[in-house]
Design an enzyme around this catalytic site. Sequence first.
Site, mmCIF file in Angstrom:
data_model
loop_
_atom_site.group_PDB
_atom_site.id
_atom_site.type_symbol
_atom_site.label_atom_id
_atom_site.label_comp_id
_atom_site.label_asym_id
_atom_site.label_seq_id
_atom_site.Cartn_x
_atom_site.Cartn_y
_atom_site.Cartn_z
ATOM 1 N N ASP A 8 0.877 -1.160 0.000
ATOM 2 C CA ASP A 8 0.000 0.000 0.000
ATOM 3 C C ASP A 8 0.924 1.222 0.000
ATOM 4 O O ASP A 8 2.097 1.111 0.379
ATOM 5 C CB ASP A 8 -0.859 -0.044 1.275
ATOM 6 N N ASP A 10 0.011 5.184 0.730
ATOM 7 C CA ASP A 10 -0.204 6.157 1.816
ATOM 8 C C ASP A 10 -0.265 5.439 3.162
ATOM 9 O O ASP A 10 -1.120 4.581 3.373
ATOM 10 C CB ASP A 10 -1.526 6.917 1.612
ATOM 11 N N GLY A 46 -6.987 4.925 3.891
ATOM 12 C CA GLY A 46 -7.121 3.767 3.009
ATOM 13 C C GLY A 46 -8.462 3.617 2.309
ATOM 14 O O GLY A 46 -8.691 2.618 1.650
ATOM 15 N N VAL A 47 -9.367 4.580 2.463
ATOM 16 C CA VAL A 47 -10.650 4.459 1.761
ATOM 17 C C VAL A 47 -10.671 5.377 0.535
ATOM 18 O O VAL A 47 -9.850 6.281 0.406
ATOM 19 C CB VAL A 47 -11.866 4.712 2.684
ATOM 20 N N ARG A 49 -11.689 8.107 -2.530
ATOM 21 C CA ARG A 49 -11.935 9.553 -2.513
ATOM 22 C C ARG A 49 -13.400 9.858 -2.195
ATOM 23 O O ARG A 49 -13.702 10.741 -1.394
ATOM 24 C CB ARG A 49 -11.544 10.145 -3.874
ATOM 25 N N LYS A 117 -5.612 7.634 -6.972
ATOM 26 C CA LYS A 117 -5.418 7.935 -8.395
ATOM 27 C C LYS A 117 -4.182 8.808 -8.568
ATOM 28 O O LYS A 117 -3.733 9.053 -9.687
ATOM 29 C CB LYS A 117 -6.651 8.662 -8.945
ATOM 30 N N ASP A 170 -1.616 -0.422 6.076
ATOM 31 C CA ASP A 170 -1.812 0.313 7.341
ATOM 32 C C ASP A 170 -3.295 0.488 7.669
ATOM 33 O O ASP A 170 -3.622 1.096 8.689
ATOM 34 C CB ASP A 170 -1.170 1.709 7.271
HETATM 35 P P1 B16 Z 1 -6.899 9.905 -4.127
HETATM 36 P P2 B16 Z 1 -3.696 4.171 -0.124
HETATM 37 C C1 B16 Z 1 -5.570 6.107 -0.159
HETATM 38 O O1 B16 Z 1 -4.289 5.642 -0.467
HETATM 39 C C2 B16 Z 1 -5.543 7.076 1.024
HETATM 40 O O2 B16 Z 1 -5.114 6.398 2.213
HETATM 41 C C3 B16 Z 1 -6.934 7.626 1.249
HETATM 42 O O3 B16 Z 1 -6.936 8.535 2.338
HETATM 43 C C4 B16 Z 1 -7.420 8.318 -0.045
HETATM 44 O O4 B16 Z 1 -8.755 8.753 0.109
HETATM 45 C C5 B16 Z 1 -7.334 7.318 -1.198
HETATM 46 O O5 B16 Z 1 -6.016 6.829 -1.311
HETATM 47 C C6 B16 Z 1 -7.734 7.948 -2.529
HETATM 48 O O6 B16 Z 1 -6.753 8.868 -2.913
HETATM 49 O O7 B16 Z 1 -7.939 10.897 -3.749
HETATM 50 O O8 B16 Z 1 -5.495 10.467 -4.217
HETATM 51 O O9 B16 Z 1 -7.265 9.110 -5.367
HETATM 52 O O10 B16 Z 1 -3.637 4.091 1.385
HETATM 53 O O11 B16 Z 1 -4.605 3.129 -0.769
HETATM 54 O O12 B16 Z 1 -2.336 4.239 -0.761
HETATM 55 MG MG MG Z 2 -2.834 3.232 3.327
#
Ligand code: B16
Ligand code: MG
Length: 216
Positions: A8, A10, A46-47, A49, A117, A170
């Site tokens: 993963d 973030d 981890g959820v 957008r 994304k 995480d």
């Molecule tokens: P984006 P991961 C996730 O990344 C983030 O933890 C989460 O907070 C965010 O909403 C999601 O990506 C979507 O991200 O808006 O940049 O497309 O933990 O799966 O790496």
């Molecule tokens: Mg994450």
Amino acid sequence: MRKGILFDLDGVLVSTDRLHYLAWKRLADELGIAGFTEEDNEKQRGVSRMESLAVVLAKGGKRYSEEEKLVLADKKNGYYRELLETLDESALLANVPQTLRQLRADGYKMAIGSVSKNAPVILEKTGIAGLVDAVSCGLDITKSKPDPEVFLVAAKKLGLAPEQCLVVEDAAAGITAAKRGGMASLGVGPYYETLGGDFCARSLAEPIDWKRIMES
Ligand code: B16
Ligand code: MG
């Protein structure tokens, strides 16, 4: 024996939660939604957008159409992309490049499995794009974690079967995705002990017996 590690992004390799928070906060302020805190931001770990947007909107009293929600999510992403402009290797979590280099030297294949994304931009800006063999991200999938799609795509890009892969996560949604996909999991980060992973470690800066994990 396991041959691939699906990371993963973030919360495992990089820390962008503060930037996500600032961008969501800016949107919340514009909408007149008071009281969106960093604690609420934890629920966005981890959820997707759109699910993250739901966390923000739940703090306000107003209802929005699906079309309006898409516009709002897009607006937040614009703010987040502005903040990502400032991103550099200082956003990497402790010991990340060293771990990736060591695991590559040990012969493991590695991929990113992130619902973001923005993953390709984050990987470039932090300088670790060249340290992994494949990227599966929000641009490749239609279903977010806890659906296993992002990890199944990552395994496929590495040419490996799910059971040959270990997922490093995480977020609880990511550990569930690994289980549903038939993969072993290593939980890391502030909630590492309660994520329900097959293995756990506070962070990649801890001594981790990768050989034992990959061979078990
Ligand atoms: P984006 P991961 C996730 O990344 C983030 O933890 C989460 O907070 C965010 O909403 C999601 O990506 C979507 O991200 O808006 O940049 O497309 O933990 O799966 O790496
Ligand atoms: Mg994450």
